[in-house]
Design a protein around this motif. Structure first.
Motif, PDB file in Angstrom:
ATOM      1  N   PRO A  56       0.789  -1.244   0.000  1.00 30.72           N
ATOM      2  CA  PRO A  56       0.000   0.000   0.000  1.00 30.72           C
ATOM      3  C   PRO A  56       0.814   1.283   0.000  1.00 30.72           C
ATOM      4  N   TRP A  57       2.068   1.225   0.417  1.00 28.40           N
ATOM      5  CA  TRP A  57       2.885   2.453   0.448  1.00 28.40           C
ATOM      6  C   TRP A  57       3.730   2.616  -0.814  1.00 28.40           C
ATOM      7  N   ARG A  58       3.539   1.762  -1.795  1.00 26.93           N
ATOM      8  CA  ARG A  58       4.280   1.887  -3.055  1.00 26.93           C
ATOM      9  C   ARG A  58       3.385   2.502  -4.119  1.00 26.93           C
ATOM     10  N   LYS A  59       3.784   3.635  -4.605  1.00 28.38           N
ATOM     11  CA  LYS A  59       3.048   4.298  -5.684  1.00 28.38           C
ATOM     12  C   LYS A  59       3.994   5.254  -6.389  1.00 28.38           C
ATOM     13  N   LYS A  60       3.623   5.675  -7.553  1.00 29.81           N
ATOM     14  CA  LYS A  60       4.444   6.608  -8.313  1.00 29.81           C
ATOM     15  C   LYS A  60       4.317   8.017  -7.731  1.00 29.81           C
ATOM     16  N   ASN A 171      13.659  11.609  -5.273  1.00 29.81           N
ATOM     17  CA  ASN A 171      14.552  11.180  -6.352  1.00 29.81           C
ATOM     18  C   ASN A 171      16.004  11.598  -6.135  1.00 29.81           C
ATOM     19  N   GLU A 172      16.433  11.703  -4.890  1.00 35.37           N
ATOM     20  CA  GLU A 172      17.837  12.029  -4.602  1.00 35.37           C
ATOM     21  C   GLU A 172      18.655  10.736  -4.640  1.00 35.37           C
ATOM     22  N   ALA A 173      19.793  10.773  -5.322  1.00 34.04           N
ATOM     23  CA  ALA A 173      20.636   9.581  -5.482  1.00 34.04           C
ATOM     24  C   ALA A 173      21.464   9.335  -4.224  1.00 34.04           C
ATOM     25  N   VAL A 174      20.798   8.833  -3.184  1.00 33.64           N
ATOM     26  CA  VAL A 174      21.468   8.493  -1.927  1.00 33.64           C
ATOM     27  C   VAL A 174      21.147   7.047  -1.588  1.00 33.64           C
ATOM     28  N   SER A 215      19.464   7.519 -11.976  1.00 31.12           N
ATOM     29  CA  SER A 215      18.238   7.862 -12.704  1.00 31.12           C
ATOM     30  C   SER A 215      16.983   7.329 -12.004  1.00 31.12           C
ATOM     31  N   ARG A 216      17.126   6.243 -11.239  1.00 30.35           N
ATOM     32  CA  ARG A 216      15.983   5.674 -10.516  1.00 30.35           C
ATOM     33  C   ARG A 216      16.417   5.275  -9.096  1.00 30.35           C
ATOM     34  N   PRO A 217      16.883   6.221  -8.306  1.00 29.17           N
ATOM     35  CA  PRO A 217      17.431   5.875  -6.979  1.00 29.17           C
ATOM     36  C   PRO A 217      16.408   5.229  -6.054  1.00 29.17           C
ATOM     37  N   GLY A 218      15.170   5.738  -6.071  1.00 26.74           N
ATOM     38  CA  GLY A 218      14.153   5.178  -5.189  1.00 26.74           C
ATOM     39  C   GLY A 218      13.811   3.746  -5.545  1.00 26.74           C
ATOM     40  N   ASP A 219      13.601   3.504  -6.825  1.00 28.29           N
ATOM     41  CA  ASP A 219      13.281   2.146  -7.264  1.00 28.29           C
ATOM     42  C   ASP A 219      14.455   1.202  -7.016  1.00 28.29           C
ATOM     43  N   ASN A 221      16.839   1.422  -4.678  1.00 27.79           N
ATOM     44  CA  ASN A 221      16.943   1.126  -3.244  1.00 27.79           C
ATOM     45  C   ASN A 221      15.859   0.143  -2.808  1.00 27.79           C
ATOM     46  N   GLN A 222      14.661   0.310  -3.353  1.00 28.16           N
ATOM     47  CA  GLN A 222      13.581  -0.623  -3.013  1.00 28.16           C
ATOM     48  C   GLN A 222      13.851  -2.015  -3.590  1.00 28.16           C
ATOM     49  N   SER A 223      14.484  -2.067  -4.754  1.00 28.53           N
ATOM     50  CA  SER A 223      14.793  -3.373  -5.350  1.00 28.53           C
ATOM     51  C   SER A 223      15.818  -4.124  -4.504  1.00 28.53           C
ATOM     52  N   LEU A 224      16.785  -3.394  -3.971  1.00 31.00           N
ATOM     53  CA  LEU A 224      17.814  -4.002  -3.126  1.00 31.00           C
ATOM     54  C   LEU A 224      17.194  -4.539  -1.834  1.00 31.00           C
ATOM     55  N   MET A 225      16.306  -3.742  -1.230  1.00 33.31           N
ATOM     56  CA  MET A 225      15.628  -4.181  -0.007  1.00 33.31           C
ATOM     57  C   MET A 225      14.666  -5.327  -0.298  1.00 33.31           C
ATOM     58  N   GLU A 226      13.987  -5.251  -1.439  1.00 30.76           N
ATOM     59  CA  GLU A 226      13.029  -6.291  -1.836  1.00 30.76           C
ATOM     60  C   GLU A 226      13.730  -7.623  -2.045  1.00 30.76           C
ATOM     61  N   LEU A 227      14.908  -7.580  -2.648  1.00 32.15           N
ATOM     62  CA  LEU A 227      15.673  -8.808  -2.875  1.00 32.15           C
ATOM     63  C   LEU A 227      16.027  -9.458  -1.538  1.00 32.15           C
TER      64      LEU A 227
END
Length: 446
Positions: A56-60, A171-174, A215-219, A221-227
């Motif tokens: 529920p907290w994932r949205k564009k 969208n900050e690359a951190v 270019s997609r820092p948020g996605d 970071n979420q992919s790394l946590m999701e994995l």
């Protein structure tokens, strides 16, 4: 300062600076090369686009004020997810957002409202800091901070949460580094250093910072946590399905030598033994029989605003540092009731019943607590009733009496709810026993 101590001080400062700037070192001597970095980014993002969970907290994120709202949603979800399972958080998150859809709504809430909404999630300090942080942001003149460096200045937002909010909402690359990310990185590099060590953690941040996709820092970071949360799990990693297993050093070592499983990384740290203490809880039920009033009410006490379970409601209780007999526990409770409420069984009130209900063990972060539970039902004299139920201002109230129907709907901690469940079970048994006795008596008469 004497002149003789100056060179020594300079040497200490120089040593500290060298320590801060030292390379990854040990088995973390190398960063990812450019090709590895690009492959990991591409593979993870492609996998995430196809396999991310519907949460529920994932949205564009859109633009303008929508980013601030998104930042608030990310903030709430990340705080809830700390040390709590995703499946547990989902319903809490939905209820929270329904009640406080924006940070401005939350800033108007009271701590008691927040604690009631949080009840059952544990680690209640997280909820208090979330409320205090919201009030801090709303009271400021600069709006919602949109950089990780400024987010860490908000109460309750650490480096990880700041990175999550800044990358996902703004969208900050951190980078972000949590337990899932550490596990993925430790396996990618086969890092055997202590993952709790300060310098090791700092080096994990360096690795994560190198990988984050600009270019997609948020996605990313979420992919790394999701994995880490799904395929690269603690005990049963699904390496055959992992999108980056071909670049995983731990998996490569396992293929070469089956006696070194991927689960060897990260190194398991022996946890310190929790402190053990003992707690006697007295569920105090007041039966009122004055001026044609009748019924029972339960006494709740508010915990101090600092420390364990700060500001939460509980039944009267006393902490002991060792095992104690029933007589010793009751003596401690009697003393507490006398000091707190001027209530002395058989002196200022009539004891209707006093029953030991049982015991259970409850685990806090660093405490293993054995809890003894008793139900004390008393009937007050008229003077005692006046003293106990005197009116107090809401903001200074440290105890209160509530009816059973109110108590059953309050947001209480899991330990307090377990205590009350024991009371309800006892009363149910009494009711069943009473009915059986009545039926038996009726049969004898007929």
């Amino acid at each position: 300062m004497s002149h003789s101590s100056a060179p020594r001080m300079r040497k200490c400062r120089q040593k500290k600076e060298e320590e801060e700037e030292e390379p990854l070192g040990g088995d973390m001597e190398d960063l990812f090369n450019e090709k590895e970095t690009q492959n990991i980014r591409t593979s993870l993002l492609d996998w995430y686009d196809e396999n991310q969970r519907d949460l529920p907290w994932r949205k564009k994120t859109r633009s303008g004020t929508e980013k601030e709202r998104r930042a608030y949603e990310v903030w709430v979800s990340e705080i809830m997810l700390q040390q709590t399972r995703v499946q547990t958080v989902m319903e809490y998150y939905k209820r929270w957002m329904h009640k406080w859809p924006t940070i401005y709504d939350l800033a108007q809430a009271s701590l008691e409202e927040v604690n009631e909404m949080w009840a059952g999630l544990g680690y209640y300090r997280r909820a208090r800091f979330l409320l205090e942080g919201a009030k801090m942001v709303v009271a400021g003149k600069e709006g919602f901070p949109n950089k990780a460096s400024s987010l860490t200045k908000v109460k309750g937002i650490g480096e990880y949460t700041a990175g999550a909010i800044a990358s996902i909402a703004f969208n900050e690359a951190v980078p972000v580094v949590d337990g899932n990310v550490i596990r993925v990185l430790a396996r990618l590099k086969a890092i055997s250093a202590n993952p709790k060590d300060r310098l090791t953690v700092k080096n994990f941040w360096k690795l994560a910072a190198q990988l984050v996709d600009p270019s997609r820092p948020g996605d990313f970071n979420q992919s790394l946590m999701e994995l880490g949360a799904t395929l690269c799990s603690v005990s049963k990693p699904s390496c055959s399905s992992c999108p980056i297993s071909s670049q995983c050093r731990a998996y490569s070592l396992f293929q070469e030598n089956r006696s070194i499983p991927v689960t060897e990384y990260p190194t398991k740290v022996v946890k310190a033994k929790p402190k053990v203490d003992f707690c006697c809880v007295c569920v105090l039920e007041i039966q009122i029989q004055e001026k044609n009033q009748s019924g029972g009410r339960f006494v709740l006490v508010k915990r101090p605003e600092e420390g364990l379970l700060a500001g939460l409601w509980e039944f009267p209780s006393v902490i002991l540092d060792k095992e104690a007999s029933l007589a010793a526990r009751r003596k401690a409770i009697n003393l507490y009731l006398k000091e707190a409420f001027h209530l002395e069984p058989e002196e200022t009130c009539t004891v209707v019943s006093r029953k030991e209900l049982g015991e259970f063990v409850h685990i806090f972060t660093h405490i293993r607590r054995k809890i003894y539970v008793e139900l004390l039902v008393v009937q007050l004299t008229e003077g005692g009733t006046i003293d106990l139920f005197k009116d107090e201002a809401e903001d200074t109230l440290t105890w209160k009496c509530v009816d059973s129907d109110v108590l059953s709907t309050m947001g209480l901690t899991s330990a307090v709810r377990k205590v009350y469940s024991m009371v309800e079970a006892h009363k149910q048994d009494l009711s069943v026993s009473s009915n059986r006795t009545a039926i038996s008596r009726k049969r004898r008469i007929t």
